[in-house]
Design an enzyme around this catalytic site. Structure first.
Site, PDB file in Angstrom:
ATOM      1  N   CYS A   2      34.598  65.912  58.887  1.00  0.00           N
ATOM      2  CA  CYS A   2      34.539  67.199  59.574  1.00  0.00           C
ATOM      3  C   CYS A   2      35.513  68.178  58.940  1.00  0.00           C
ATOM      4  O   CYS A   2      36.503  67.797  58.334  1.00  0.00           O
ATOM      5  CB  CYS A   2      34.845  67.082  61.061  1.00  0.00           C
ATOM      6  SG  CYS A   2      33.741  66.014  61.984  1.00  0.00           S
ATOM      7  N   ARG A  27      34.600  66.449  52.367  1.00  0.00           N
ATOM      8  CA  ARG A  27      35.075  65.622  53.478  1.00  0.00           C
ATOM      9  C   ARG A  27      33.937  64.850  54.137  1.00  0.00           C
ATOM     10  O   ARG A  27      34.180  63.903  54.886  1.00  0.00           O
ATOM     11  CB  ARG A  27      35.767  66.504  54.523  1.00  0.00           C
ATOM     12  CG  ARG A  27      37.056  67.119  54.031  1.00  0.00           C
ATOM     13  CD  ARG A  27      37.626  68.090  55.043  1.00  0.00           C
ATOM     14  NE  ARG A  27      38.068  67.411  56.251  1.00  0.00           N
ATOM     15  CZ  ARG A  27      39.298  66.978  56.450  1.00  0.00           C
ATOM     16  NH1 ARG A  27      40.205  67.132  55.518  1.00  0.00           N
ATOM     17  NH2 ARG A  27      39.629  66.391  57.579  1.00  0.00           N
ATOM     18  N   TRP A  99      30.564  65.892  61.125  1.00  0.00           N
ATOM     19  CA  TRP A  99      30.143  64.530  60.778  1.00  0.00           C
ATOM     20  C   TRP A  99      29.857  63.834  62.101  1.00  0.00           C
ATOM     21  O   TRP A  99      30.742  63.659  62.926  1.00  0.00           O
ATOM     22  CB  TRP A  99      31.265  63.822  60.015  1.00  0.00           C
ATOM     23  CG  TRP A  99      30.896  62.505  59.397  1.00  0.00           C
ATOM     24  CD1 TRP A  99      30.305  62.299  58.193  1.00  0.00           C
ATOM     25  CD2 TRP A  99      31.127  61.201  59.948  1.00  0.00           C
ATOM     26  NE1 TRP A  99      30.159  60.955  57.955  1.00  0.00           N
ATOM     27  CE2 TRP A  99      30.649  60.261  59.012  1.00  0.00           C
ATOM     28  CE3 TRP A  99      31.699  60.736  61.143  1.00  0.00           C
ATOM     29  CZ2 TRP A  99      30.722  58.884  59.231  1.00  0.00           C
ATOM     30  CZ3 TRP A  99      31.770  59.374  61.366  1.00  0.00           C
ATOM     31  CH2 TRP A  99      31.273  58.468  60.416  1.00  0.00           C
ATOM     32  N   ASN A 125      37.519  68.598  65.609  1.00  0.00           N
ATOM     33  CA  ASN A 125      37.493  67.330  64.870  1.00  0.00           C
ATOM     34  C   ASN A 125      38.144  66.267  65.733  1.00  0.00           C
ATOM     35  O   ASN A 125      39.147  66.537  66.396  1.00  0.00           O
ATOM     36  CB  ASN A 125      38.295  67.433  63.564  1.00  0.00           C
ATOM     37  CG  ASN A 125      37.650  68.342  62.549  1.00  0.00           C
ATOM     38  OD1 ASN A 125      36.513  68.754  62.711  1.00  0.00           O
ATOM     39  ND2 ASN A 125      38.386  68.656  61.500  1.00  0.00           N
ATOM     40  N   GLY A 126      37.603  65.053  65.694  1.00  0.00           N
ATOM     41  CA  GLY A 126      38.185  63.969  66.481  1.00  0.00           C
ATOM     42  C   GLY A 126      37.177  63.398  67.454  1.00  0.00           C
ATOM     43  O   GLY A 126      35.973  63.668  67.372  1.00  0.00           O
ATOM     44  N   GLU A 511      36.557  46.569  44.268  1.00  0.00           N
ATOM     45  CA  GLU A 511      36.448  48.024  44.149  1.00  0.00           C
ATOM     46  C   GLU A 511      35.226  48.432  43.341  1.00  0.00           C
ATOM     47  O   GLU A 511      34.536  49.406  43.681  1.00  0.00           O
ATOM     48  CB  GLU A 511      37.729  48.575  43.510  1.00  0.00           C
ATOM     49  CG  GLU A 511      37.716  50.069  43.248  1.00  0.00           C
ATOM     50  CD  GLU A 511      37.547  50.922  44.495  1.00  0.00           C
ATOM     51  OE1 GLU A 511      37.273  52.134  44.351  1.00  0.00           O
ATOM     52  OE2 GLU A 511      37.673  50.392  45.625  1.00  0.00           O
ATOM     53  N   LYS A 515      32.247  50.851  44.809  1.00  0.00           N
ATOM     54  CA  LYS A 515      31.820  52.105  44.189  1.00  0.00           C
ATOM     55  C   LYS A 515      30.303  52.152  44.032  1.00  0.00           C
ATOM     56  O   LYS A 515      29.670  53.168  44.285  1.00  0.00           O
ATOM     57  CB  LYS A 515      32.488  52.285  42.818  1.00  0.00           C
ATOM     58  CG  LYS A 515      33.910  52.736  42.877  1.00  0.00           C
ATOM     59  CD  LYS A 515      34.010  54.158  43.389  1.00  0.00           C
ATOM     60  CE  LYS A 515      35.182  54.382  44.304  1.00  0.00           C
ATOM     61  NZ  LYS A 515      35.378  53.621  45.468  1.00  0.00           N
ATOM     62  N   GLU A 518      28.688  52.635  47.470  1.00  0.00           N
ATOM     63  CA  GLU A 518      28.937  53.946  48.072  1.00  0.00           C
ATOM     64  C   GLU A 518      28.018  55.027  47.533  1.00  0.00           C
ATOM     65  O   GLU A 518      27.502  55.849  48.305  1.00  0.00           O
ATOM     66  CB  GLU A 518      30.391  54.371  47.818  1.00  0.00           C
ATOM     67  CG  GLU A 518      31.412  53.655  48.673  1.00  0.00           C
ATOM     68  CD  GLU A 518      32.818  54.146  48.371  1.00  0.00           C
ATOM     69  OE1 GLU A 518      33.581  54.365  49.329  1.00  0.00           O
ATOM     70  OE2 GLU A 518      33.154  54.308  47.182  1.00  0.00           O
ATOM     71  N   HIS A 534      30.654  28.555  45.766  1.00  0.00           N
ATOM     72  CA  HIS A 534      30.668  28.291  47.206  1.00  0.00           C
ATOM     73  C   HIS A 534      29.704  29.198  47.950  1.00  0.00           C
ATOM     74  O   HIS A 534      29.961  29.588  49.092  1.00  0.00           O
ATOM     75  CB  HIS A 534      32.092  28.442  47.746  1.00  0.00           C
ATOM     76  CG  HIS A 534      33.047  27.446  47.204  1.00  0.00           C
ATOM     77  ND1 HIS A 534      33.198  26.176  47.710  1.00  0.00           N
ATOM     78  CD2 HIS A 534      33.892  27.522  46.135  1.00  0.00           C
ATOM     79  CE1 HIS A 534      34.109  25.520  47.015  1.00  0.00           C
ATOM     80  NE2 HIS A 534      34.542  26.319  46.042  1.00  0.00           N
TER      81      HIS A 534
END
Length: 638
Positions: A2, A27, A99, A125-126, A511, A515, A518, A534
């Site tokens: 947001c 954001r 968002w 926001n929140g 990581e 990536k 995402e 395993h």
């Protein structure tokens, strides 16, 4: 997550707010909107930006002759810009990118939200945690909700308080916020005070930009930098009241006058522009050699064998004497934290635990005042990490911050820390901030190790020298972009990837997988290489590319070779990352070569090809690389 931009001044608020929202797109958001204070009827406008003449202002103040012009759209800020083509003049306004939390992305759920009488509006926001209770309370009074959001009820709540007993807007906002449980960064307008803008924060960032005869509220400095570099960071529980006549006042939610320092921000517009790059993510990957140099500047003096971390200087004795270090983080920062664990234990020989901020705060952790907590966050505003830090402070732990944003909540609440100096990171999927985090944690590990006597002066000097050489080595890796691009063309249609690494390179495998997930929406998993047998080995076939980080400097290199042979024996495709002079792995489908460096620095070189591979695959699949779906850059709510 947001974005808020609000403006009070002499210029046209719409243009300034839309520009600010555009710079906050990174954001993460799904809808956008704005509200402008306008005369109820058209009045003659002055030449200087459309401000009304004084006599018109007096008439409106006395007669309440103002309205709130609200425009909201689903989708990108460009949609909002198109919707604001006409009828959106005004020098006071609030704007927002949302968002979704409560309710899907729709026009009616977009911010700003109006009170029942249309006289007051809010952007927020929140999350309002007692949303259901407050909503039920207001509905019993006859209020009809026009949206699914928790934000709308804030507008109704303020208006309801004023309806019961008229009071100044400032006091009504204060009383309403005392009833709200949860996090908020918000801005409020009311037609009854047409020259007033109010902002408040608890758990969600909000800054005040101070310009020449103008003021801005924003959730991020990027939104205000075009107008001013003078900012005031609001703390939790702060409320700012801005008027044309009296400027601004900052008070607590208990109505106690405060004095907050106005600071100069170093951010420039050039830093938050793409330049000649197709995407911010590619720009930020390519900036990483310079980022390492910025991280070291004034800190690493290899020729003298000195490592200076001023933000930790007064805490080094306690750090060196720690019996346990806890590192808390989320997402990509958690992968950096995991590597930090390996580095500190390997170099400084102190036990380290790595915790997800979201789990740590709720599992009733055992904490001692001798413990040290390190909070790792790119934004310095990650809600769960911040809450974990606050919990540790309650137990008298020494709290250290590793973050990128100067003046952020984590930077202000910790006892000391180290800034990344990575510059603004606009791409939602973190790249240069991750590299800066692991490099910074390496410096912290070395500093503690030397203070404890685990490494001597000569060893420190040798490792610092290796650090100074790293930017040039990393540039050589990034210069292989064309090789990575050709490889990405082959694997862009894969449905699944497996990433394997050991020791320092296991967090890099995690990581690399993150990536790819995402930004390309391809399923990928990172594993310790030895764990392949395993379970994951059952998935391997000709359609499962396997990325193996296998530098010869790894003490378990020969075991990694065995893992590669096991994949090849089952028809899997192997992409290997190893040193320039290693030809043991030439039987792999692709080999990405990196320069030789000290073992503890290899992750910095190994992660860059994985970032590039994820970028090129996502770009060729037509994905929105810089703003992947459903993701937010700064997660300021749970």
């Amino acid at each position: 997550m947001c974005g808020i931009v609000a403006y009070l001044g002499k210029a046209q608020a719409k243009d300034i707010m839309l520009g600010g929202l555009t710079r906050l797109e990174y954001r993460g958001y799904d809808s956008a909107g704005l509200a402008l204070m306008q005369p109820a009827q058209d009045e003659p406008a002055e030449a200087n930006g459309g401000a009304p003449p004084p006599e018109a202002k007096r008439r409106r103040t006395a007669g309440g002759g103002y309205r709130l012009k609200v425009v909201k759209t689903v989708g990108k800020v460009k949609n909002l810009t198109a919707a604001c083509a006409v009828g959106t003049a005004g020098t006071l306004g609030i704007a927002h990118t949302r968002w979704a939390t409560h309710g899907p992305p729709t026009d009616r759920n977009a911010h700003p939200h109006l009170s029942f009488d249309g006289k007051l509006c809010v952007v927020h926001n929140g999350i309002v945690e007692n949303f259901k209770e407050l909503r039920t309370q207001l509905q019993r009074k006859g209020y009809v909700m026009a949206s699914d959001t928790d934000t709308e009820l804030i507008a109704h709540l303020i208006a309801d308080i004023r309806q019961q007993k008229w009071m100044p807007l400032e006091e009504a906002v204060r009383q309403a916020l005392t009833q709200i449980q949860g996090a908020f960064g918000l801005a409020v307008l009311s037609v009854d005070e047409p020259d007033m803008l109010i902002g408040a924060r608890r758990g969600s960032p909000l800054i005040l930009g101070v310009g020449t005869d103008e003021y801005l509220l924003a959730s991020d400095a990027a939104a205000v930098v075009e107008r001013t570099k003078q900012v005031c960071y609001l703390n939790d529980g702060d409320m700012v009241i801005i008027t044309r006549e009296n400027g601004y006042q900052i008070k607590t939610l208990d109505n106690v006058q405060l004095c907050r320092e106005v600071q100069q921000i170093e951010l420039s517009l050039q830093e938050i522009q793409k330049g000649s790059y197709k995407h911010f993510m590619l720009k930020e990957i390519c900036e990483q050699p310079e980022v390492l140099e910025q991280c070291m500047r004034g800190r690493v003096k290899a020729s003298e064998g000195q490592l200076l971390l001023g933000g930790l200087a007064m805490h080094m004795d306690r750090l060196a004497a720690a019996t346990r270090i806890i590192i808390v983080a989320c997402g990509t920062s958690w992968h950096a934290a995991l590597l930090g664990e390996y580095l500190i234990e390997h170099l400084a020989r102190i036990p380290v635990e790595v915790e997800y901020g979201s789990e740590f705060r709720y599992r009733n952790p055992i904490l001692f005042k001798e413990d040290v907590l390190i909070a790792v966050s790119q934004s310095g505003e990650t809600a769960d990490t911040l809450a974990a830090l606050q919990l540790a402070k309650q137990h008298k732990c020494l709290c250290i911050g590793v973050c990128n944003q100067v003046g952020s909540s984590i930077a202000r609440e910790t006892d000391g820390g180290v800034y990344l100096h990575a510059g603004p990171e606009i791409g939602v999927a973190s790249t240069k901030a991750f590299t800066a985090q692991i490099f910074t944690l390496s410096m912290i590990a070395l500093k503690i190790a030397h203070r404890r006597g685990e490494i001597d002066d000569d060893s420190l000097k040798s490792k610092l020298q290796a650090m100074t050489e790293l930017p040039g080595l990393l540039k050589r890796v990034i210069d292989q972009k064309e090789t990575v691009l050709q490889m990405a063309k082959v694997y862009r249609y894969a449905s699944n990837f497996l990433y394997l690494g050991r020791g320092f390179n296991f967090p890099v495998a995690l990581e690399g997988a993150l990536k790819l997930k995402e930004i390309s929406y391809i399923h990928a998993e990172g594993y310790p290489a030895a764990e392949m047998k395993h379970g994951p080995i059952a998935l391997i076939d000709q359609f499962m590319p396997v990325v193996v980080i296998a530098p010869k400097s790894d003490p378990n290199y020969h075991k990694l070779q065995s893992n590669i042979e096991e994949v090849l024996a089952r028809g899997g495709a192997v992409i290997a990352i190893t040193e320039d002079d290693n030809h043991d792995l030439d039987n792999c489908d692709y080999v990405i070569r990196v320069p030789t460096t000290d073992e503890f620095l290899m992750p910095v070189l190994a992660v860059a090809p994985l970032q590039l591979m994820a970028y090129y695959i996502a770009d060729m699949r037509g994905c929105n690389v810089d703003q992947p779906r459903n993701l937010a850059k700064s997660v300021t709510v749970e």
